[in-house]
Motif scaffolding. Structure first.
Motif, PDB file in Angstrom:
ATOM      1  N   ALA A  22     -32.705   0.864 -41.566  1.00 23.78           N
ATOM      2  CA  ALA A  22     -33.460   1.221 -42.712  1.00 23.78           C
ATOM      3  C   ALA A  22     -34.399   2.588 -42.367  1.00 23.78           C
ATOM      4  O   ALA A  22     -34.363   3.212 -41.118  1.00 23.78           O
ATOM      5  CB  ALA A  22     -34.792   0.398 -42.886  1.00 23.78           C
ATOM      6  N   LYS A  23     -35.079   3.129 -43.247  1.00 24.54           N
ATOM      7  CA  LYS A  23     -35.498   4.300 -42.906  1.00 24.54           C
ATOM      8  C   LYS A  23     -34.942   5.397 -42.356  1.00 24.54           C
ATOM      9  O   LYS A  23     -35.291   6.133 -41.432  1.00 24.54           O
ATOM     10  CB  LYS A  23     -37.025   3.988 -42.297  1.00 24.54           C
ATOM     11  N   GLU A  87     -26.973 -11.183 -50.212  1.00 25.27           N
ATOM     12  CA  GLU A  87     -26.299  -9.977 -50.916  1.00 25.27           C
ATOM     13  C   GLU A  87     -24.872  -9.930 -50.539  1.00 25.27           C
ATOM     14  O   GLU A  87     -24.265  -9.240 -51.037  1.00 25.27           O
ATOM     15  CB  GLU A  87     -26.982  -8.744 -50.955  1.00 25.27           C
ATOM     16  N   LEU A  93     -28.203  -0.617 -52.756  1.00 28.54           N
ATOM     17  CA  LEU A  93     -29.504  -1.465 -53.423  1.00 28.54           C
ATOM     18  C   LEU A  93     -29.171  -1.759 -54.958  1.00 28.54           C
ATOM     19  O   LEU A  93     -29.418  -2.838 -54.995  1.00 28.54           O
ATOM     20  CB  LEU A  93     -30.410  -0.103 -53.608  1.00 28.54           C
ATOM     21  N   ALA A  96     -27.262  -4.769 -54.841  1.00 31.65           N
ATOM     22  CA  ALA A  96     -27.805  -5.983 -54.226  1.00 31.65           C
ATOM     23  C   ALA A  96     -28.617  -6.408 -55.286  1.00 31.65           C
ATOM     24  O   ALA A  96     -28.994  -7.862 -55.412  1.00 31.65           O
ATOM     25  CB  ALA A  96     -28.838  -5.495 -52.920  1.00 31.65           C
ATOM     26  N   GLY A 117     -39.303  -2.951 -51.054  1.00 29.93           N
ATOM     27  CA  GLY A 117     -39.815  -3.519 -49.931  1.00 29.93           C
ATOM     28  C   GLY A 117     -40.436  -2.368 -48.951  1.00 29.93           C
ATOM     29  O   GLY A 117     -40.850  -2.886 -47.722  1.00 29.93           O
TER      30      GLY A 117
HETATM   31  N1  LIG Z   1     -30.650  -5.775 -49.798  1.00 26.82           N
HETATM   32  C1  LIG Z   1     -30.792  -4.324 -49.928  1.00 26.82           C
HETATM   33  N2  LIG Z   1     -31.809  -3.579 -49.911  1.00 26.82           N
HETATM   34  C2  LIG Z   1     -31.731  -2.304 -49.632  1.00 26.82           C
HETATM   35  C3  LIG Z   1     -30.650  -1.778 -49.913  1.00 26.82           C
HETATM   36  N3  LIG Z   1     -30.710  -0.273 -49.812  1.00 26.82           N
HETATM   37  C4  LIG Z   1     -32.200  -0.287 -49.738  1.00 26.82           C
HETATM   38  N4  LIG Z   1     -32.808  -1.613 -49.661  1.00 26.82           N
HETATM   39  C5  LIG Z   1     -34.275  -1.773 -49.598  1.00 26.82           C
HETATM   40  O1  LIG Z   1     -34.731  -1.166 -50.821  1.00 26.82           O
HETATM   41  C6  LIG Z   1     -36.204  -0.643 -50.644  1.00 26.82           C
HETATM   42  C7  LIG Z   1     -35.892   0.909 -50.873  1.00 26.82           C
HETATM   43  O2  LIG Z   1     -35.311   1.492 -50.024  1.00 26.82           O
HETATM   44  P1  LIG Z   1     -34.675   3.083 -49.692  1.00 26.82           P
HETATM   45  O3  LIG Z   1     -35.914   4.067 -49.717  1.00 26.82           O
HETATM   46  O4  LIG Z   1     -33.590   3.323 -50.495  1.00 26.82           O
HETATM   47  O5  LIG Z   1     -33.992   2.984 -48.164  1.00 26.82           O
HETATM   48  P2  LIG Z   1     -34.783   2.713 -46.875  1.00 26.82           P
HETATM   49  O6  LIG Z   1     -34.212   2.059 -45.822  1.00 26.82           O
HETATM   50  O7  LIG Z   1     -36.211   2.151 -46.967  1.00 26.82           O
HETATM   51  O8  LIG Z   1     -34.796   4.137 -46.509  1.00 26.82           O
HETATM   52  P3  LIG Z   1     -33.726   5.371 -46.361  1.00 26.82           P
HETATM   53  O9  LIG Z   1     -32.786   5.011 -45.528  1.00 26.82           O
HETATM   54  O10 LIG Z   1     -34.533   6.522 -45.744  1.00 26.82           O
HETATM   55  O11 LIG Z   1     -33.122   5.623 -47.721  1.00 26.82           O
HETATM   56  C8  LIG Z   1     -36.340  -0.889 -49.230  1.00 26.82           C
HETATM   57  O12 LIG Z   1     -36.923  -2.196 -49.192  1.00 26.82           O
HETATM   58  C9  LIG Z   1     -34.875  -1.001 -48.486  1.00 26.82           C
HETATM   59  O13 LIG Z   1     -35.181  -2.044 -47.583  1.00 26.82           O
HETATM   60  C10 LIG Z   1     -29.352  -2.317 -49.796  1.00 26.82           C
HETATM   61  O14 LIG Z   1     -28.420  -2.061 -49.706  1.00 26.82           O
HETATM   62  N5  LIG Z   1     -29.651  -3.949 -49.868  1.00 26.82           N
END
Ligand SMILES: Nc1nc2c(ncn2[C@@H]2O[C@H](COP(=O)(O)OP(=O)(O)OP(=O)(O)O)[C@@H](O)[C@H]2O)c(=O)[nH]1
Ligand SMILES: O=C(O)[C@H](O)COP(=O)(O)O
Length: 219
Positions: A22-23, A87, A93, A96, A117
């Motif tokens: 993440a992030k 998922e 995202l 999922a 989240g």
């Molecule tokens: N289940 C699931 N959750 C996801 C997925 N991609 C993103 N999320 C969740 O969706 C929310 C917004 O995600 P993003 O900002 O796109 O991803 P991030 O990991 O927080 O940050 P980046 O890697 O910088 O994009 C966060 O709670 C992520 O954990 C995925 O492929 N599956």
């Protein structure tokens, strides 16, 4: 509970990646350990705020689920008493959330509320206002992020449009919902305008919500 008894119920769905993945936009700013720790902190804070919002709603018509492929998040969500939606193989995202919406429709829920989240500090009262929003007349609700992402979405089930998370997704969601015959309502709730994606977002969080990060350090 039978499907029929759930049809008036709403399911809050929080999508969550494995914290180790993440992030990624913070790779230049934080070590892998601190990125994972930040992702967990934001996730716990989002769940806590959602649970506080449910306590403000009369009648117990809303439940909270997490959609994930992560064993770590699965364990944490179980310990927090949340519904778990697997998922399967991670495909992104929107995919999922399609899985989660299908699961919720199949289990008799009447509406889905998607909350990412990584919301920094959604106010329970504002979340409660969103969760109680009337969906009669084909309404659905979008809470825009500052960057025109979608920081919350409330839609009827089965959902008649496909999720379109990504750049300026609130515009894409509005168009998709309209094309599917729904009436999108924009609800610009102040505490849902920010999430934590970039180094600037993190600076803002440190300046305005330092206690959030200190609580995690104390766990
Ligand atoms: N289940 C699931 N959750 C996801 C997925 N991609 C993103 N999320 C969740 O969706 C929310 C917004 O995600 P993003 O900002 O796109 O991803 P991030 O990991 O927080 O940050 P980046 O890697 O910088 O994009 C966060 O709670 C992520 O954990 C995925 O492929 N599956
Ligand atoms: O559509 C969106 O809002 C994004 O894809 C997911 O949110 P974020 O990347 O702004 O966190």
């Amino acid at each position: 509970m039978s499907a029929a008894a759930r049809s008036g119920k709403r399911l809050v769905v929080i999508p969550m990646k494995d914290p180790a993945r993440a992030k990624t936009r913070l790779v230049p700013t934080l070590s892998p350990e601190r990125r994972a720790s930040l992702a967990l902190t934001l996730f716990r804070a989002t769940v806590d705020r959602a649970q506080e919002a449910l306590a403000l709603l009369p009648g117990g018509g809303v439940e909270i689920a997490v959609v994930t492929s992560s064993p770590k998040i699965t364990r944490l969500a179980r310990a927090m008493g949340l519904i778990l939606i697997d998922e399967g193989r991670p495909r992104g995202l929107s995919e999922a959330l399609e899985t989660a919406a299908d699961w919720a429709a199949g289990h008799g829920y009447g509406a889905i509320c998607v909350l990412p989240g990584d919301l920094a500090a959604p106010k329970p009262a504002e979340l409660a206002r969103l969760l109680a929003h009337d969906l009669s007349g084909g309404q659905m609700v979008l809470c825009p992020a500052e960057d025109l992402g979608t920081n919350a979405l409330l839609a009827p089930l089965p959902c008649p449009f496909r999720f379109a998370y990504g750049v300026k997704s609130v515009v894409a969601h509005r168009q998709a919902a309209e094309a599917a015959g729904l009436c999108p309502v924009m609800l610009p709730l102040a505490s849902l305008r920010a999430d934590v994606d970039t180094a600037d977002d993190l600076q803002h969080l440190l300046a305005h919500q330092p206690q959030l990060l200190m609580q995690e350090a104390a766990r």
